[in-house]
Write a protein that holds these residues in place. Structure first.
Motif, short mmCIF file in Angstrom:
data_model
loop_
_atom_site.label_atom_id
_atom_site.label_comp_id
_atom_site.label_asym_id
_atom_site.label_seq_id
_atom_site.Cartn_x
_atom_site.Cartn_y
_atom_site.Cartn_z
N UNK A 117 0.83 -1.21 0.00
CA UNK A 117 0.00 0.00 0.00
C UNK A 117 0.87 1.26 0.00
N UNK A 118 2.04 1.18 0.64
CA UNK A 118 2.94 2.32 0.66
C UNK A 118 3.42 2.65 -0.76
N UNK A 119 3.74 1.60 -1.51
CA UNK A 119 4.19 1.82 -2.90
C UNK A 119 3.06 2.47 -3.70
N UNK A 120 1.85 1.94 -3.52
CA UNK A 120 0.69 2.48 -4.26
C UNK A 120 0.45 3.95 -3.87
N UNK A 121 0.49 4.21 -2.58
CA UNK A 121 0.23 5.57 -2.07
C UNK A 121 1.25 6.55 -2.69
N UNK A 122 2.51 6.15 -2.67
CA UNK A 122 3.56 7.04 -3.19
C UNK A 122 3.34 7.32 -4.68
N UNK A 123 2.95 6.28 -5.43
CA UNK A 123 2.66 6.48 -6.87
C UNK A 123 1.56 7.50 -7.04
N UNK A 124 0.51 7.38 -6.22
CA UNK A 124 -0.64 8.30 -6.35
C UNK A 124 -0.27 9.72 -5.93
N UNK A 125 0.68 9.85 -5.00
CA UNK A 125 1.09 11.19 -4.57
C UNK A 125 1.96 11.88 -5.62
N UNK A 126 2.64 11.08 -6.45
CA UNK A 126 3.59 11.62 -7.45
C UNK A 126 3.05 12.84 -8.19
N UNK A 127 1.85 12.76 -8.80
CA UNK A 127 1.34 13.90 -9.59
C UNK A 127 1.18 15.18 -8.78
N UNK A 128 1.17 15.10 -7.45
CA UNK A 128 1.03 16.33 -6.65
C UNK A 128 2.26 17.24 -6.83
N UNK A 129 3.36 16.66 -7.31
CA UNK A 129 4.57 17.48 -7.48
C UNK A 129 4.39 18.56 -8.55
N UNK A 130 3.27 18.47 -9.32
CA UNK A 130 3.02 19.54 -10.32
C UNK A 130 2.64 20.86 -9.64
N UNK A 131 2.19 20.79 -8.39
CA UNK A 131 1.80 22.03 -7.70
C UNK A 131 3.04 22.86 -7.37
N UNK A 132 2.94 24.19 -7.50
CA UNK A 132 4.13 25.02 -7.24
C UNK A 132 4.64 24.96 -5.81
N UNK A 133 3.81 24.51 -4.86
CA UNK A 133 4.27 24.47 -3.46
C UNK A 133 4.72 23.07 -3.03
N UNK A 134 4.62 22.09 -3.91
CA UNK A 134 5.04 20.73 -3.53
C UNK A 134 6.46 20.50 -4.06
N UNK A 135 7.42 20.45 -3.13
CA UNK A 135 8.82 20.29 -3.51
C UNK A 135 9.14 18.85 -3.87
N UNK A 136 8.57 17.91 -3.13
CA UNK A 136 8.85 16.49 -3.37
C UNK A 136 7.84 15.67 -2.59
N UNK A 137 7.60 14.44 -3.05
CA UNK A 137 6.85 13.49 -2.23
C UNK A 137 7.79 12.32 -1.96
N UNK A 138 7.60 11.68 -0.80
CA UNK A 138 8.49 10.56 -0.46
C UNK A 138 7.74 9.62 0.49
N UNK A 139 8.31 8.46 0.69
CA UNK A 139 7.68 7.55 1.63
C UNK A 139 8.46 6.26 1.74
N UNK A 140 8.36 5.64 2.89
CA UNK A 140 8.89 4.31 3.12
C UNK A 140 7.75 3.53 3.75
N UNK A 141 7.23 2.53 3.03
CA UNK A 141 6.05 1.84 3.51
C UNK A 141 4.92 2.83 3.68
#
Ligand SMILES: Cc1ncc(COP(=O)(O)O)c(C=O)c1O
Length: 443
Positions: free
Chosen positions: A342-366
């Motif tokens: 689920x952590x891998x899936x969550x991180x994939x889904x968060x990826x597109x948020x990096x298009x926002x000008x205030x999102x510097x990066x998304x990351x996660x472990x599990x």
């Protein structure tokens, strides 16, 4: 009529709650099932923080936890941890000896994570004293770390928080080194060209402080303070090598990472390092009952003739019975593996948020993830605290519980979360970030 909110007139004192929040009225939580909780007004929330301090690994509403606690209370509610043992405490230590990282094989139990840190620091000191190394009293800790709020744990806090400042002066003995926070590197270098300067520099500090005076290195495998920040893979092996070279014990604080949060049983499992001591709490009992613990290797335990430490509620049989059932559930439902997937899936889904000008990066472990926010992507300038607070409040309005850590939004849902719930959370997060960007633009 039952009150729907906690206000300024409440007899209950709330932890770390500004008066202004009490003026607004604070929701009263009354029930929970799965990954959702409900407040007194009937409003339901998707809990992306597993109880806000992140212990509820198995989710809410597990009847078999209640049954385990009930059965143990009927059998034996309490007996002293001093020179006596109870069956659940013995069994819990056996189970942990099978699951714990490296050579960790002996355990004692306390009431929470801060007490676990205290006990670990004491055990480390006992080890040195009984070996005739009584000068080893200093502890290496990291700027940006969090280890709790009791005496020793508070001294080890590396976060710039009033929580520490208001209690100063604190007893001496903690020596601060830098953290491996590569997104905003404290020594202004870039990984991997930095050659992990933050870890290598620890040797200079050890030499400066006198190795014969250093007891332990205490650190979280993955750090909370910057928002679920995992160090580069080289970091912990370098620290471990330095500890071995100078006879310093390595204490890994597994209070958040432990019991599947990061998709492995313990945070240490990601880095291939064998700690001398570990601390644990939170996911150990999934928050159903207060419990913390410390694990040590045989080598650490061997020289200690007697541990001069006691809590009335140490090795508590009811808490240990709850932890046993909790670990049985985690194993039976394969929640560690589930958290990794689920952590891998969550991180994939968060990826597109990096298009926002205030999102510097998304990351996660599990299932420990973060959205790093910045007010300017090119310089990685931290996002203002008020902006983070607004985002958290916006999400809460929309029925999503999140929290901030450093300049990030941190996410740590119960390990039972499913894809549909992750999708729902990402939709709300996206909408809240869009609203924040729009509000900033119109200022
Ligand atoms: C890494 C770590 N250690 C220790 C603690 C303290 O635990 P407790 O709040 O149960 O005393 C925490 C709490 O968040 C933590 O994250």
């Amino acid at each position: 009529m039952e009150p729907t909110h906690v206000g300024e007139d409440a007899h209950l004192l709330l932890y770390r709650t500004p008066k202004a929040r009490l003026k607004e009225g604070i929701p009263i939580m009354v029930a929970g099932t799965g990954v959702r909780v409900v407040d007194q007004t009937g409003k339901s929330y998707l809990d992306l923080e597993a109880g806000m301090t992140r212990p509820v690994h198995i989710g809410y509403g597990r009847q078999e936890m209640a049954q385990a606690v009930y059965d143990q209370i009927c059998a034996l509610p309490y007996f002293t941890p001093v020179q006596w043992a109870t069956r659940p405490a013995l069994q819990l230590a056996d189970v942990l000896a099978r699951l714990a990282p490296g050579q960790i094989s002996r355990f004692l139990f306390v009431c929470d994570g801060s007490e676990a840190v205290e006990a670990a620091l004491k055990l480390a000191r006992h080890y040195h004293v009984f070996r005739g190394d009584a000068t080893r009293a200093k502890v290496l800790v990291r700027r940006g770390s969090y280890h709790g709020t009791t005496g020793g744990a508070l001294r080890a806090m590396g976060l710039v928080l009033p929580m520490r400042h208001i209690m100063e002066p604190l007893a001496p003995g903690m020596v601060f080194v830098e953290s491996p926070y590569c997104y905003r590197c404290p020594v202004h270098l870039t990984y991997p060209a930095c050659e992990i300067a933050c870890a290598r520099d620890v040797e200079r500090v050890i030499e400066f402080e006198d190795p014969a005076q250093i007891s332990a290195f205490l650190g979280e495998p993955i750090q909370q303070g910057f928002g679920a920040y995992a160090p580069p893979p080289e970091y912990w092996p370098i620290i471990k090598t330095l500890c071995e070279k100078y006879g310093i014990l390595l204490i890994l604080d597994e209070v958040i990472c432990g019991f599947g949060r990061t998709g492995t049983w313990f945070g240490a499992d990601h880095f291939g390092v064998a700690p001398d001591l570990i601390t644990m709490a939170k996911g150990l009992s999934s928050g159903y009952i207060p419990l913390g613990g410390v694990g040590v290797t045989d080598a650490v335990q061997a020289p200690i003739e007697i541990l001069q430490h006691i809590h009335t509620y140490g090795n508590h049989p009811v808490a240990c019975a709850a932890a046993l059932k909790n670990l049985e559930i985690i194993e039976r439902e394969q929640l560690v593996q589930h958290a990794a997937a689920m952590g891998r899936y969550f991180l994939e889904q968060l990826g597109p948020l990096e298009r926002h000008p205030i999102v510097g990066a998304v990351r996660g472990t599990g299932l420990w993830l973060a959205i790093e926010l910045t007010s300017r992507k090119t310089t990685r300038a931290p996002f203002p605290e008020e902006g983070l607070a607004r985002l958290v409040a916006r999400a809460r309005q929309q029925g999503l519980l999140i929290r901030s850590a450093g300049s990030a939004i941190e996410l740590a849902p119960p390990l039972i979360i499913q894809r549909e719930e992750i999708d729902e959370a990402v939709r709300i997060l996206d909408a809240c970030i869009t609203a924040e960007v729009r509000a900033m633009g119109s200022q």
